[in-house]
Design a protein around this motif. Structure first.
Motif, PDB file in Angstrom:
ATOM      1  N   ALA A 548     -38.993  -4.784 -26.540  1.00 21.48           N
ATOM      2  CA  ALA A 548     -37.306  -4.569 -25.667  1.00 21.48           C
ATOM      3  C   ALA A 548     -37.142  -4.378 -25.014  1.00 21.48           C
ATOM      4  N   ASP A 549     -37.716  -2.719 -25.166  1.00 19.11           N
ATOM      5  CA  ASP A 549     -37.758  -1.755 -23.728  1.00 19.11           C
ATOM      6  C   ASP A 549     -39.175  -1.461 -23.182  1.00 19.11           C
ATOM      7  N   GLY A 550     -39.787  -2.412 -23.261  1.00 19.38           N
ATOM      8  CA  GLY A 550     -41.470  -1.201 -22.286  1.00 19.38           C
ATOM      9  C   GLY A 550     -41.378   0.021 -23.650  1.00 19.38           C
ATOM     10  N   SER A 551     -41.531  -0.263 -24.581  1.00 18.30           N
ATOM     11  CA  SER A 551     -41.754   0.990 -25.268  1.00 18.30           C
ATOM     12  C   SER A 551     -43.228   0.443 -26.035  1.00 18.30           C
ATOM     13  N   VAL A 552     -43.849   1.227 -26.947  1.00 17.22           N
ATOM     14  CA  VAL A 552     -44.346   0.783 -27.105  1.00 17.22           C
ATOM     15  C   VAL A 552     -43.816   0.955 -29.002  1.00 17.22           C
ATOM     16  N   ALA A 553     -43.991  -0.004 -29.654  1.00 17.03           N
ATOM     17  CA  ALA A 553     -42.886   0.121 -30.956  1.00 17.03           C
ATOM     18  C   ALA A 553     -44.126   0.411 -31.870  1.00 17.03           C
ATOM     19  N   VAL A 554     -43.756   0.859 -33.371  1.00 17.75           N
ATOM     20  CA  VAL A 554     -44.265   0.967 -34.523  1.00 17.75           C
ATOM     21  C   VAL A 554     -45.392   0.187 -34.735  1.00 17.75           C
ATOM     22  N   PHE A 555     -46.901   0.284 -35.198  1.00 15.59           N
ATOM     23  CA  PHE A 555     -47.374  -1.075 -35.850  1.00 15.59           C
ATOM     24  C   PHE A 555     -47.485  -0.799 -36.599  1.00 15.59           C
ATOM     25  N   VAL A 570     -62.107  -0.999 -34.129  1.00 14.33           N
ATOM     26  CA  VAL A 570     -60.824  -1.076 -33.860  1.00 14.33           C
ATOM     27  C   VAL A 570     -61.304  -0.439 -32.232  1.00 14.33           C
ATOM     28  N   ILE A 571     -61.074  -1.391 -31.624  1.00 12.34           N
ATOM     29  CA  ILE A 571     -60.797  -0.837 -29.788  1.00 12.34           C
ATOM     30  C   ILE A 571     -59.013  -1.030 -29.280  1.00 12.34           C
ATOM     31  N   THR A 602     -56.259  -0.902 -19.413  1.00 12.68           N
ATOM     32  CA  THR A 602     -56.460   0.733 -20.240  1.00 12.68           C
ATOM     33  C   THR A 602     -57.492   0.158 -21.132  1.00 12.68           C
ATOM     34  N   VAL A 603     -58.780   0.454 -21.336  1.00 18.13           N
ATOM     35  CA  VAL A 603     -59.321  -0.034 -23.192  1.00 18.13           C
ATOM     36  C   VAL A 603     -59.897   2.035 -23.226  1.00 18.13           C
ATOM     37  N   GLY A 604     -59.943   1.972 -24.528  1.00 16.70           N
ATOM     38  CA  GLY A 604     -60.044   3.271 -24.938  1.00 16.70           C
ATOM     39  C   GLY A 604     -61.438   3.499 -26.371  1.00 16.70           C
ATOM     40  N   ALA A 605     -61.854   4.108 -26.118  1.00 17.29           N
ATOM     41  CA  ALA A 605     -63.246   4.784 -26.870  1.00 17.29           C
ATOM     42  C   ALA A 605     -62.930   3.944 -28.761  1.00 17.29           C
ATOM     43  N   PRO A 606     -64.122   2.674 -29.160  1.00 16.82           N
ATOM     44  CA  PRO A 606     -63.430   2.726 -30.428  1.00 16.82           C
ATOM     45  C   PRO A 606     -63.656   3.488 -31.412  1.00 16.82           C
ATOM     46  N   VAL A 607     -62.768   3.285 -33.023  1.00 15.95           N
ATOM     47  CA  VAL A 607     -62.884   3.617 -34.032  1.00 15.95           C
ATOM     48  C   VAL A 607     -63.317   3.013 -34.789  1.00 15.95           C
ATOM     49  N   ALA A 608     -63.451   4.117 -35.784  1.00 11.76           N
ATOM     50  CA  ALA A 608     -64.657   3.494 -36.742  1.00 11.76           C
ATOM     51  C   ALA A 608     -63.409   3.203 -38.031  1.00 11.76           C
ATOM     52  N   ALA A 609     -64.253   1.773 -38.436  1.00 13.59           N
ATOM     53  CA  ALA A 609     -64.085   1.626 -39.194  1.00 13.59           C
ATOM     54  C   ALA A 609     -62.914   2.222 -40.820  1.00 13.59           C
ATOM     55  N   ALA A 610     -63.491   3.419 -40.842  1.00 14.17           N
ATOM     56  CA  ALA A 610     -62.873   4.314 -41.827  1.00 14.17           C
ATOM     57  C   ALA A 610     -61.701   5.136 -41.979  1.00 14.17           C
ATOM     58  N   ASP A 611     -61.523   4.995 -39.965  1.00 15.64           N
ATOM     59  CA  ASP A 611     -60.765   6.190 -39.910  1.00 15.64           C
ATOM     60  C   ASP A 611     -59.332   5.227 -39.085  1.00 15.64           C
ATOM     61  N   VAL A 612     -59.359   4.144 -39.135  1.00 15.89           N
ATOM     62  CA  VAL A 612     -58.507   2.973 -38.767  1.00 15.89           C
ATOM     63  C   VAL A 612     -57.332   3.145 -39.505  1.00 15.89           C
ATOM     64  N   ALA A 614     -53.075   2.564 -38.849  1.00 16.98           N
ATOM     65  CA  ALA A 614     -51.990   1.673 -38.728  1.00 16.98           C
ATOM     66  C   ALA A 614     -50.897   3.236 -37.595  1.00 16.98           C
ATOM     67  N   ASP A 615     -50.869   4.565 -37.784  1.00 13.11           N
ATOM     68  CA  ASP A 615     -49.866   5.074 -36.801  1.00 13.11           C
ATOM     69  C   ASP A 615     -51.199   5.783 -36.384  1.00 13.11           C
ATOM     70  N   ASP A 616     -52.238   6.075 -36.351  1.00 12.58           N
ATOM     71  CA  ASP A 616     -53.097   6.368 -35.295  1.00 12.58           C
ATOM     72  C   ASP A 616     -53.367   5.932 -34.365  1.00 12.58           C
ATOM     73  N   LEU A 617     -53.600   4.547 -34.668  1.00 14.64           N
ATOM     74  CA  LEU A 617     -53.681   3.859 -33.657  1.00 14.64           C
ATOM     75  C   LEU A 617     -53.148   3.205 -32.538  1.00 14.64           C
ATOM     76  N   ARG A 618     -51.905   3.469 -33.264  1.00 22.11           N
ATOM     77  CA  ARG A 618     -50.600   3.981 -31.997  1.00 22.11           C
ATOM     78  C   ARG A 618     -50.089   5.237 -31.128  1.00 22.11           C
ATOM     79  N   GLU A 619     -51.055   6.470 -31.762  1.00 22.83           N
ATOM     80  CA  GLU A 619     -51.460   7.072 -31.115  1.00 22.83           C
ATOM     81  C   GLU A 619     -52.112   7.409 -29.991  1.00 22.83           C
TER      82      GLU A 619
END
Length: 633
Positions: A548-555, A570-571, A602-612, A614-619
């Motif tokens: 709604a405002d261009g920011s990244v909301a909660v995942f 997860v990429i 901008t594409v980041g490094a893959p995150v292993a399934a065990a480390d997924v 939601a809040d960390d992915l947003r960060e």
């Protein structure tokens, strides 16, 4: 702009590519010097026109015959053995073949010349799967288009030089001696350059090899059928191009004589225009592709081929030439006739479009074929290429000789058939047309900068997560990916009359809210799990709605639910530059400016399934945003 981008000259000068390029160049050069010299000798030695046509057609048939008979074996051997050693063996065999070829030219013994032509075709049959399947082992994924463009352009330049050299020198008093020395020297140079090709390990050392022609050929088509539909239709598309190219090259002399009214030098000039334009189109394709495999250019090339074939078919014939008046115009006279220049322009257009069309298809086959069967896929491609070239001869004979069509009518038929073939291929593989739409959108309205796209795996399942800024976010992520991505789309948008066809083409996965439609909600997660089980890429926007405002909301936690059910990497992806566009909630409805808007992916490094989480992915997505902002500043 992409990471680690290299210039074509850097790749061409590298030890991992240059020896193969030189080997292929001199192979094509030698083939065409000898074939052109032999064709002219056969025609000159013939007692009449019918005999000359018989021998020239027989020579062409003998060169193609090994592709039908032995491509299956060639693909199996290329898969089973180390490739650089095989290339050296094949190039070494070229030397004694050319010794026989030199003897045939000096003695002008017809059946010895025809035997040499067959042996050259046999050598090319075994070299073909190697030269294309070896490329992905020595060049990076983002260099495949560049490498294929260089190989294609070099090949057509070699064909041009070889044809002109063979035509000119065989007609000179000492021509047979010059040609004999040349073919031997070119064979030796090709062998020497092959010794510098880096080692390329066997793709499947345990593959069972068979000498049975039928079963080996059947096996390569079995392997081709096991590939993705995009690979199979790419092979079909390349073979169709060879049908068009073969017809154009074989009818070019008659077209120049009877339509343009030109002499032999005008024929040569037309060949130069056509060949060099393909080479230019192949190199230009890499620039337009931004050093990646851009499938959106393929429909563009197909459309241009149709347009230029139509325009060439509509060019009026020269009015000063009649069969009773054997005066043919020189090149200078043709160039002085303004209307005649358009013939060359449309020929050049066909050639450039052919480069746009073929280079991404070859790169796609190399990238998406299973590594253990890539050589056999290319062998199947060679068989189909040969089959379509035979069909081109049949089509030319039926239309020009039996039905007595004019060449312009044949070109018009080709334009129509090319359009129908393109529609068929892009209907069966919507990814081509979808990429075309995305490509046009990107070049017409935005300037796209991608960073870290190498983090998207070229094989295997993964989930791509990104911030959600606009309705076209998925298009720009898809444009940055080397593979198709199946995005989850809110059901009301997915089924909207204006967009349903586009989302269906993209194989998007509709999802509704759990409260409003729990059955559809569960079906969406089931379809995601099935797609990941098949090794596909799935894309989601964990915010669940447009910003709604261009920011990244909660995942939301849906991403955790997906990974718990199907553990895959997860990429994280951050999209920038789309907030405020006509497709975002802060829409500025205006026509695109001449200064295109900059969009970043901008594409980041893959995150292993065990480390997924939601809040960390947003960060991580926010960190990618900061990284982009710092880089942009």
């Amino acid at each position: 702009m992409q990471d680690n981008k290299q210039q074509p000259s850097a790749l061409l000068a590298s030890k991992r590519f240059l020896p193969l390029f030189i080997t292929q160049f001199f192979s094509a050069l030698n083939d065409n010097v000898y074939k052109q010299a032999v064709l002219l000798l056969l025609i000159f030695q013939a007692a009449n026109v019918a005999d000359g046509a018989f021998y020239s057609n027989l020579a062409a048939g003998l060169f193609i015959l090994p592709f039908f008979l032995f491509s299956g074996m060639a693909g199996q051997i290329a898969e089973k053995m180390e490739k650089s050693r095989l290339i050296r063996i094949i190039k070494l065999c070229e030397i004694p073949i050319m010794v026989v070829g030199a003897a045939s030219i000096l003695t002008q013994y017809v059946w010895l010349m025809l035997t040499t032509v067959f042996l050259m075709g046999l050598q090319s049959t075994f070299f073909g799967p190697l030269k294309y399947s070896i490329l992905p082992q020595h060049v990076a994924a983002n260099e495949l288009t560049k490498a294929n463009g260089l190989v294609e352009s070099g090949t057509f330049v070699a064909i041009l030089i070889g044809t002109i050299f063979g035509t000119y020198y065989i007609t000179q008093s000492q021509g047979p001696i010059f040609i004999s020395v040349a073919v031997l020297a070119l064979a030796v140079i090709g062998y020497i350059s092959s010794r510098f090709i880096p080692i390329s390990e066997a793709n499947d050392a345990n593959l069972r090899f068979t000498f049975n022609i039928i079963s080996s050929t059947k096996s390569v088509f079995t392997v081709l059928n096991a590939q993705t539909e995009s690979v199979g239709k790419s092979v079909l598309g390349i073979s169709w191009f060879w049908l068009i190219g073969a017809i154009i090259l074989t009818t070019l002399p008659n077209y120049v004589k009877h339509v343009m009214g030109g002499d032999e030098l005008v024929v040569t000039s037309a060949l130069v225009v056509f060949s060099l334009s393909i080479a230019c189109g192949s190199l230009l394709c890499e620039k337009l592709s931004r050093s990646r495999i851009e499938l959106g250019i393929v429909p563009f090339g197909a459309l241009l081929i149709t347009v230029f074939l139509y325009l060439l078919s509509q060019q009026p014939a020269i009015t000063f030439y009649t069969p009773l008046n054997e005066h043919l115009f020189t090149l200078e006279q043709v160039l002085a006739t303004g209307d005649m220049l358009w013939h060359f322009v449309w020929m050049a257009g066909i050639g450039i479009a052919a480069g746009f069309y073929t280079v991404p298809l070859y790169a796609l086959i190399q990238q998406r074929s299973d590594e253990s069967s890539r050589s056999r896929v290319i062998a199947a491609n060679n068989v189909l290429n040969a089959l379509f070239m035979v069909c081109s001869a049949i089509l030319s004979i039926v239309t020009l000789s039996i039905f007595e069509w004019r060449i312009a009518q044949l070109l018009l038929l080709l334009a129509g058939l090319n359009l129908l073939t393109a529609v068929y291929i892009y209907t069966k593989v919507p990814e081509f047309f979808l990429r075309f739409i995305i490509y046009i959108l990107a070049i017409c309205m935005y300037r796209v900068r991608t960073k870290g796209e190498y983090n998207i795996p070229t094989r295997g399942a993964a989930v791509v997560v990104a911030n959600h800024v606009s309705f076209v976010d998925w298009m720009f992520i898809l444009a940055a990916s080397p593979r198709p991505i199946r995005f989850m789309v809110f059901a009301p948008i997915y089924y909207s009359p204006a967009l349903h066809w586009l989302f269906k083409m993209a194989k998007a996965i509709p999802i509704d809210s759990e409260k409003a439609n729990p059955k559809a909600f569960q079906q969406a997660f089931d379809e995601v799990a099935a797609a990941l089980a098949r090794g596909e890429l799935v894309g989601i926007f964990p915010e669940g709605k447009l910003s709604a405002d261009g920011s990244v909301a909660v995942f939301r936690r849906g991403i955790e639910r997906i990974i718990q059910r199907t553990p895959v990497p997860v990429i994280p992806v951050h999209l920038g530059g789309l907030w405020g566009s006509m497709f975002s909630r802060k829409a500025k409805w205006r026509l695109p400016r001449f200064k295109w808007s900059l969009v970043s992916v901008t594409v980041g490094a893959p995150v292993a399934a065990a480390d997924v989480v939601a809040d960390d992915l947003r960060e991580q997505v926010l960190a990618l945003k900061a990284l982009h902002s710092k880089h942009h500043d």
